[in-house]
Design a protein around this motif. Sequence first.
Motif, PDB file in Angstrom:
ATOM      1  N   ALA A  58      -4.895  -0.267  22.584  1.00 11.81           N
ATOM      2  CA  ALA A  58      -3.900   0.796  22.399  1.00 11.81           C
ATOM      3  C   ALA A  58      -4.503   2.165  22.708  1.00 11.81           C
ATOM      4  CB  ALA A  58      -3.362   0.770  20.968  1.00 11.81           C
TER       5      ALA A  58
ATOM      6  N   ARG B 248      -1.363  -7.254  16.769  1.00 11.92           N
ATOM      7  CA  ARG B 248      -0.185  -6.508  16.342  1.00 11.92           C
ATOM      8  C   ARG B 248      -0.229  -5.120  16.971  1.00 11.92           C
ATOM      9  NH1 ARG B 248       0.225  -7.713   9.807  1.00 11.92           N
ATOM     10  NH2 ARG B 248       0.522  -9.980   9.954  1.00 11.92           N
ATOM     11  N   HIS B 249       0.939  -4.627  17.347  1.00 11.53           N
ATOM     12  CA  HIS B 249       1.077  -3.255  17.863  1.00 11.53           C
ATOM     13  C   HIS B 249       0.127  -2.994  19.042  1.00 11.53           C
ATOM     14  CE1 HIS B 249       3.418  -2.802  14.259  1.00 11.53           C
ATOM     15  NE2 HIS B 249       2.362  -3.065  13.516  1.00 11.53           N
ATOM     16  N   ARG B 250      -0.137  -4.034  19.817  1.00 15.42           N
ATOM     17  CA  ARG B 250      -0.976  -3.944  21.029  1.00 15.42           C
ATOM     18  C   ARG B 250      -2.356  -3.361  20.716  1.00 15.42           C
ATOM     19  NH1 ARG B 250       2.392  -1.668  26.022  1.00 15.42           N
ATOM     20  NH2 ARG B 250       0.596  -2.621  27.058  1.00 15.42           N
ATOM     21  N   LEU B 251      -2.885  -3.703  19.555  1.00 13.72           N
ATOM     22  CA  LEU B 251      -4.165  -3.152  19.137  1.00 13.72           C
ATOM     23  C   LEU B 251      -5.357  -3.697  19.923  1.00 13.72           C
ATOM     24  CD1 LEU B 251      -3.817  -2.896  15.247  1.00 13.72           C
ATOM     25  CD2 LEU B 251      -4.013  -1.028  16.887  1.00 13.72           C
TER      26      LEU B 251
ATOM     27  N   GLU C  10       3.193   5.520   8.438  1.00  7.82           N
ATOM     28  CA  GLU C  10       3.205   4.651   9.616  1.00  7.82           C
ATOM     29  C   GLU C  10       1.967   3.763   9.634  1.00  7.82           C
ATOM     30  OE1 GLU C  10       4.155   5.041  14.411  1.00  7.82           O
ATOM     31  OE2 GLU C  10       3.637   6.820  13.229  1.00  7.82           O
TER      32      GLU C  10
ATOM     33  N   TRP D 146      -0.379   8.430  14.256  1.00 10.56           N
ATOM     34  CA  TRP D 146       0.244   7.705  13.140  1.00 10.56           C
ATOM     35  C   TRP D 146       0.165   8.516  11.854  1.00 10.56           C
ATOM     36  CZ3 TRP D 146      -1.817   1.930  13.255  1.00 10.56           C
ATOM     37  CH2 TRP D 146      -1.311   1.280  14.395  1.00 10.56           C
TER      38      TRP D 146
ATOM     39  N   ARG E 102       2.227  -0.219   9.628  1.00  9.42           N
ATOM     40  CA  ARG E 102       1.740  -0.982  10.778  1.00  9.42           C
ATOM     41  C   ARG E 102       0.521  -1.849  10.454  1.00  9.42           C
ATOM     42  NH1 ARG E 102       3.343   0.774  16.123  1.00  9.42           N
ATOM     43  NH2 ARG E 102       4.962   2.377  15.992  1.00  9.42           N
ATOM     44  N   THR E 103      -0.187  -1.525   9.387  1.00 10.17           N
ATOM     45  CA  THR E 103      -1.364  -2.326   9.022  1.00 10.17           C
ATOM     46  C   THR E 103      -1.099  -3.237   7.822  1.00 10.17           C
ATOM     47  OG1 THR E 103      -2.244  -0.551   7.612  1.00 10.17           O
ATOM     48  CG2 THR E 103      -2.959  -0.607   9.925  1.00 10.17           C
TER      49      THR E 103
END
Length: 353
Positions: A273, A267-270, A285, A281, A289-290
Motif C-alpha cells: 500500500a 487486508r486493505h492491500r497491505l 480508521e 488514516w 482497518r486493523t
Amino acid sequence: MNYIDLANRIRRWGAELGFQQIGIAGTELAADETHLLNWLDAGRHGEMDYMQRHGTKRSRPQELQPGTIRVISARMDYAPPGIAHGWDVIGDASLGYVSRYALGRDYHKLMRNRLQQLADHIAAETGPFGYRAFVDSAPVLERALARDAGLGWIGKHTCLINRHAGSWFFLGELYTDLPLPPDEAASAHCGTCTRCIDICPTQAIVAPYQVDARRCISYLTIELHGSIPLEFRTAIGNRIYGCDDCQLICPWNKFAQPTGEADFAPRHRLDGAALIGLFAWSEDEFLRRTEGSAIRRIGHERWLRNIAVALGNAHGLSGVVAALRSREQHPSELVREHVRWALEQHAADTASA
C-alpha cells in the motif's frame, strides 16, 4: 493405550485441521536455557522485560504447566499466494512494507482454536488429560521445542527453517502429560551460508544464531514504545511493521508453500500500500482497518511514527512533504518528533540539489 498409534492419529488430525506438520518433543531444554540467559544478561532483549519476567518457566515446560512431559508442536504456513513480492515492495520507496505474517487476520486466535480442536480429538480418544495450548501467549521456547519435535532447525537468523517448507510459518504448542513417543530433533542445514547476516539492514544479527533485538527492525517498529534511535532510521527504509529481509534472502524459502488459509490473505492491500495513504488514516480508521489484525497492537501513534520514518526515506517523491506537514501539529510528541526528522531529510535533499 498405544501411544505410538495415538501419535500417528494426532498427526492425521492435525493435518485435517490445517496444520502442515505436527511433531512431538520432550521437555529438556538446558542448552537453550543457557543461551537464553546469556542473551538476557547481555541486554539484547531491549525493552522486552517479559522475556525475563517469568524466570525459568520459559525453558522448563513443567514449571509453566505442571505435569507436562511432552510438547505437541504444530506449524502452519502463512505466506498468502499472489501477493506483491517482498523485494519489489522494499524497492519502491512510495510503498510501505508490512511483514508477511501480519498482512491478514491475527494468527493467535485462529491457531489456538485449531489447537483446542486437536486437544478435543485427543480427549475423545483418551478421556480427560492434562494439557494447555499456547500460541505466543506465554513464556515458551517455541523454536527450540519445534526443533526437538523435528519441525525444523533454528537458522543463523534465529527463525525456524524447514528443509521442505522454508520459514514462512507460525508455531503453536500443546503442553501435555501424555507419554507420547518423541520425534527425532531436526538437524541444521545452514552450512556456511551467511546471507541473512549480510542482508540485515541494521546488522542486528551480531553473530550466527545471535540477534540483538535493540537493532532489529521488527523490534524497533513493533516492540519499542518510544523514539526510534536516529542511527537506525535511514536503514529502516520503508519497513513500517516488522522486517522480513533475513527470510526473503534465505535460499531455503524456495521450498516455501503458499497458505491455504483465506484468513491470512492481505487486508486493505497491505502487501504493497502507498505510504501517503496509510499515513492519512485517522485513529478511528486505523482501529477499524486493523480490527482482528496483529498490527493493531502497536496503536495509531506508533503506526504514524513508523510511517513518518518511511516517508523521511522516500526521497524525491511528490506529495511526501505535504503529507508530513499534515501531521506536524499532531497531539503526540512522539509523532511530531519523527515528522520533524523526516522533514529535515527532505530539507537536506533540497539544500543539496
